[in-house]
Design a protein around this motif. Structure first.
Motif, mmCIF file in Angstrom:
data_model
loop_
_atom_site.group_PDB
_atom_site.id
_atom_site.type_symbol
_atom_site.label_atom_id
_atom_site.label_comp_id
_atom_site.label_asym_id
_atom_site.label_seq_id
_atom_site.Cartn_x
_atom_site.Cartn_y
_atom_site.Cartn_z
ATOM 1 N N TYR A 259 12.001 13.569 115.116
ATOM 2 C CA TYR A 259 13.456 13.512 114.974
ATOM 3 C C TYR A 259 14.045 14.902 114.780
ATOM 4 O O TYR A 259 14.901 15.122 113.942
ATOM 5 C CB TYR A 259 13.849 12.550 113.856
ATOM 6 N N ALA B 93 11.361 16.120 106.480
ATOM 7 C CA ALA B 93 12.259 16.142 107.646
ATOM 8 C C ALA B 93 12.040 17.403 108.473
ATOM 9 O O ALA B 93 12.064 17.366 109.711
ATOM 10 C CB ALA B 93 13.715 16.051 107.176
ATOM 11 N N VAL B 94 11.814 18.514 107.779
ATOM 12 C CA VAL B 94 11.594 19.776 108.486
ATOM 13 C C VAL B 94 10.346 19.696 109.362
ATOM 14 O O VAL B 94 10.320 20.215 110.477
ATOM 15 C CB VAL B 94 11.467 20.940 107.471
ATOM 16 N N SER B 95 9.335 19.014 108.866
ATOM 17 C CA SER B 95 8.038 19.070 109.549
ATOM 18 C C SER B 95 7.763 17.843 110.418
ATOM 19 O O SER B 95 6.645 17.649 110.870
ATOM 20 C CB SER B 95 6.922 19.231 108.512
ATOM 21 N N TRP B 96 8.773 17.020 110.635
ATOM 22 C CA TRP B 96 8.566 15.809 111.425
ATOM 23 C C TRP B 96 9.238 15.985 112.782
ATOM 24 O O TRP B 96 10.449 15.780 112.908
ATOM 25 C CB TRP B 96 9.138 14.590 110.685
ATOM 26 N N PRO B 97 8.481 16.374 113.805
ATOM 27 C CA PRO B 97 9.109 16.759 115.075
ATOM 28 C C PRO B 97 9.797 15.611 115.811
ATOM 29 O O PRO B 97 10.713 15.842 116.601
ATOM 30 C CB PRO B 97 7.933 17.311 115.892
ATOM 31 N N GLY C 272 12.873 17.752 113.640
ATOM 32 C CA GLY C 272 12.311 18.705 112.690
ATOM 33 C C GLY C 272 13.368 19.621 112.129
ATOM 34 O O GLY C 272 14.452 19.183 111.742
ATOM 35 N N GLU C 273 13.047 20.887 112.143
ATOM 36 C CA GLU C 273 13.923 21.908 111.578
ATOM 37 C C GLU C 273 15.274 21.980 112.289
ATOM 38 O O GLU C 273 16.282 22.335 111.689
ATOM 39 C CB GLU C 273 13.211 23.256 111.711
ATOM 40 N N ASP C 274 15.257 21.665 113.606
ATOM 41 C CA ASP C 274 16.484 21.814 114.397
ATOM 42 C C ASP C 274 17.488 20.697 114.178
ATOM 43 O O ASP C 274 18.626 20.792 114.616
ATOM 44 C CB ASP C 274 16.133 21.854 115.899
ATOM 45 N N TYR D 285 11.309 18.710 103.074
ATOM 46 C CA TYR D 285 10.194 19.310 103.814
ATOM 47 C C TYR D 285 9.588 18.319 104.802
ATOM 48 O O TYR D 285 9.101 18.703 105.866
ATOM 49 C CB TYR D 285 9.142 19.854 102.846
ATOM 50 N N SER E 67 20.774 17.305 110.056
ATOM 51 C CA SER E 67 19.697 18.292 109.978
ATOM 52 C C SER E 67 19.109 18.225 108.573
ATOM 53 O O SER E 67 19.708 17.634 107.668
ATOM 54 C CB SER E 67 20.236 19.694 110.258
ATOM 55 N N PRO E 68 17.948 18.824 108.389
ATOM 56 C CA PRO E 68 17.343 18.782 107.058
ATOM 57 C C PRO E 68 18.251 19.361 105.972
ATOM 58 O O PRO E 68 18.063 19.053 104.791
ATOM 59 C CB PRO E 68 16.070 19.629 107.227
#
Lengths: 249, 326
Positions: free
Chosen positions: B150, B144-148, B152-154, B142, B249-250
């Motif tokens: 690097y 990694a998902v929410s850390w723009p 984020g989700e993409d 989560y 990716s995450p």
């Protein structure tokens, strides 16, 4: 008289309202077998656990070679030279007799954290292990998995492992448990020889073995030591007879 | 957990190399890439096996280390591409596109993460251990998902595969050779480790903790060491995986990934050195052969997994070696 190796001073341990260890003091002197006897539920196991470090006493102290070991965990106490055997056989089942004993050799020498050299071809491990296996009367059984050993042999393996710890004192919890008459006689001879290595605090139900082996006996009843003395003292004691031996006879 | 002999383990490794070489010679670069994937996933599995197979530590969070290795690679590579520093405090750290510089960082970061996660999770056992390791990995997911910064989700792409001295990194077989070499060296190290004094004590602690304590050794220290080494191997695999795809990716950090690594180990044979390679090979072969037929190919994988667990607890390697070595 030589300084005792192990001294228990006024140990107390309660579980709720039950005082399992009630002001127990005893010592283990060099060269002796000190037997601890008592009926079921007398608190023998609780006492052994406090000496080994699995349980902390509520009060009182445990001295090993003059030093308090109250604050040490079981692994540290083992490294100091307090070797124990368990009431129920405790070996590594998938390991051979040799591997089990090697584990104790490396543990005692504090050399476990070595990562690349194959242990089985390391003579610093295998030779002492083989020596202690012979000492315990298991020569020729080195490559047998512990799980395939007969009950009596497994007991001997535990002795070999205790010896491999190069102990300053043995803590043996009912080594005769589950042994036949023949096996008990053999093991009695081995224990008598063990005494030359280090003194033994022996918890045992087998009265024949205790009377044959012990130099001194302490009798534990309801968490209290009611008598300590030589075999003859204990046999002669009215109180012991009434509270313990009499019940079994 | 008896030593199964070097031969079956070497045979699996050699078979993997042979597949890659033959595929390359016959002009099938896609198969070479699949073999590379097997080597990388196998490496992650060899890492997990160190904790799971030899230490009895059922970690459901090894994606954390796999993903961290991947992110370290992608972050360093993307900074090298944009010529911006990764960090300026406490000292200026530039990115790099040299694998030999990236790997030590990946090993260090995943090892430190394993030290922290292991030190906390190893206070629990059984189901709680599984859940705590899972929770830590999900935390990183989560994050990694929410850390723009690097992606984020993409996720985060880098367009050029990192370089290795003397190798043409774009030739599939050469990149495979690098991954296979990492796998081979790791297998040798793990084989030595499990037969060493440390390995003896670690395997003993899995079977009888009280006995290890009575031998004067703390099981916690053994397990934490094994967990850290295990995490580092998974981190190295993650670094290679990032280079294979030039993308992270995450998903690399998610519990699916942890589950897949565990599947490689269980399918191939818990506590067998080359087991995870066999497991990863079967996994990827099924995905390759059945994936185009149906999106539900994993149902078949699930069935296979159930059959293995029920009837062949030694995994595929145990099945192949049945009747030998006990």
């Amino acid at each position: 008289m030589a300084e005792p190796i192990l001294v228990l001073k006024n140990l107390v341990r309660s579980f709720g309202a039950l005082t399992a260890t009630d002001d127990v003091s005893l010592d283990l002197r060099p060269g002796e077998i000190h037997a601890l006897i008592g009926p079921n539920g007398a608190g023998k196991s609780t006492l052994i656990k406090q000496i080994a470090g699995e349980l902390r006493p509520d009060s009182g102290s445990i001295l090993f070679e003059g030093q308090s070991i109250n604050a040490l965990d079981p692994a540290e106490r083992a490294r100091l030279g307090l070797a124990r055997s368990f009431q129920v056989s405790s070996v590594v089942p998938d390991f051979t007799v040799l591997e089990n004993t090697m584990l104790a050799v490396q543990g005692a020498s504090g050399s476990t954290f070595r990562f690349l050299k194959p242990a089985l071809s390391d003579r610093d491990l295998t030779e002492p292990a083989a020596f202690h296996i012979r000492q315990a009367g298991l020569a020729g059984r080195e490559t047998v998995p512990a799980a395939a050993l007969a009950h009596g042999e497994r007991r001997r393996l535990e002795i070999a492992m205790a010896l491999a710890m190069r102990p300053r004192a043995f803590l043996l919890d009912e080594p005769m448990a589950g042994m036949g008459v023949e096996g008990a006689r053999d093991l009695t001879a081995i224990l008598a020889a063990l005494k030359a290595e280090a003194p033994i605090l022996l918890v045992e139900h087998d009265m024949d073995a205790v009377f044959a082996l012990a130099d001194r006996i302490s009798v534990l009843v309801y968490g209290r030591i009611i008598a300590t003395g030589t075999v003859d003292d204990i046999r002669a004691s009215e109180e012991v007879r009434r509270s313990y031996l009499g019940e079994e006879a | 957990m008896r030593f199964t002999g070097a031969l079956p383990n070497a045979a699996i490794f050699v078979a993997l190399v042979a597949v890659a070489v033959v595929a390359d010679r016959s002009g099938n670069p896609y198969i070479v890439t699949l073999a590379t994937k097997v080597a990388i996933f196998g490496l992650a599995g060899v890492g997990l096996n160190l904790a799971l197979g030899y230490g009895g530590l059922v970690s459901f969070g090894h994606a954390a280390f796999f993903g961290l290795g991947g992110y370290v690679t992608a972050i360093l590579a993307s900074h090298a591409a944009s010529a911006t520093p990764v960090a300026t405090v406490p000292f200026t750290m530039m990115g790099t596109n040299e694998m030999l510089a990236i790997w030590p960082v990946a090993l260090l970061v995943s090892g430190l993460a394993a030290l922290v996660i292991g030190a906390l999770s190893l206070r629990t056992t059984g189901v709680y251990f599984i859940m705590v390791t899972l929770a830590f990995a999900q935390m990183l997911y989560y994050f990694a998902v929410s850390w723009p910064a690097y992606g984020g989700e993409d996720g985060l792409s880098f367009y050029v595969r990192n370089s290795f001295p003397g190798a043409n990194i774009f030739a599939p077989l050469q990149f495979f050779a690098i991954c296979a070499a990492a796998l081979g060296v790791t297998m040798i190290l793990v084989a030595l480790l499990t037969q060493s004094r440390f390995g003896l004590a670690l395997r003993a602690a899995k079977q009888n903790e009280a006995r290890v304590i009575a031998s004067g050794v703390r099981p916690f220290a053994l397990r934490l060491t094994a967990f850290v080494l295990s995490g580092m191997v998974a981190g190295l695999a993650g670094a290679l995986f990032a280079d294979l795809n030039r993308f992270v990716s995450p998903a690399m950090l998610s519990w699916h990934m942890s589950g897949e690594i565990m599947v490689f180990v269980i399918l191939g044979g818990v506590g067998r050195l080359a087991g995870p390679i066999a497991g990863a090979a079967v996994f990827i072969a099924l995905e390759y052969l059945l994936g185009p037929v149906s999106d539900h190919w994993q149902a078949l994988l699930g069935l296979l997994l159930i059959l293995i667990v029920l009837f062949a607890p030694g995994g595929l390697m145990g099945l192949a070696l049945r009747g030998r070595h006990g």
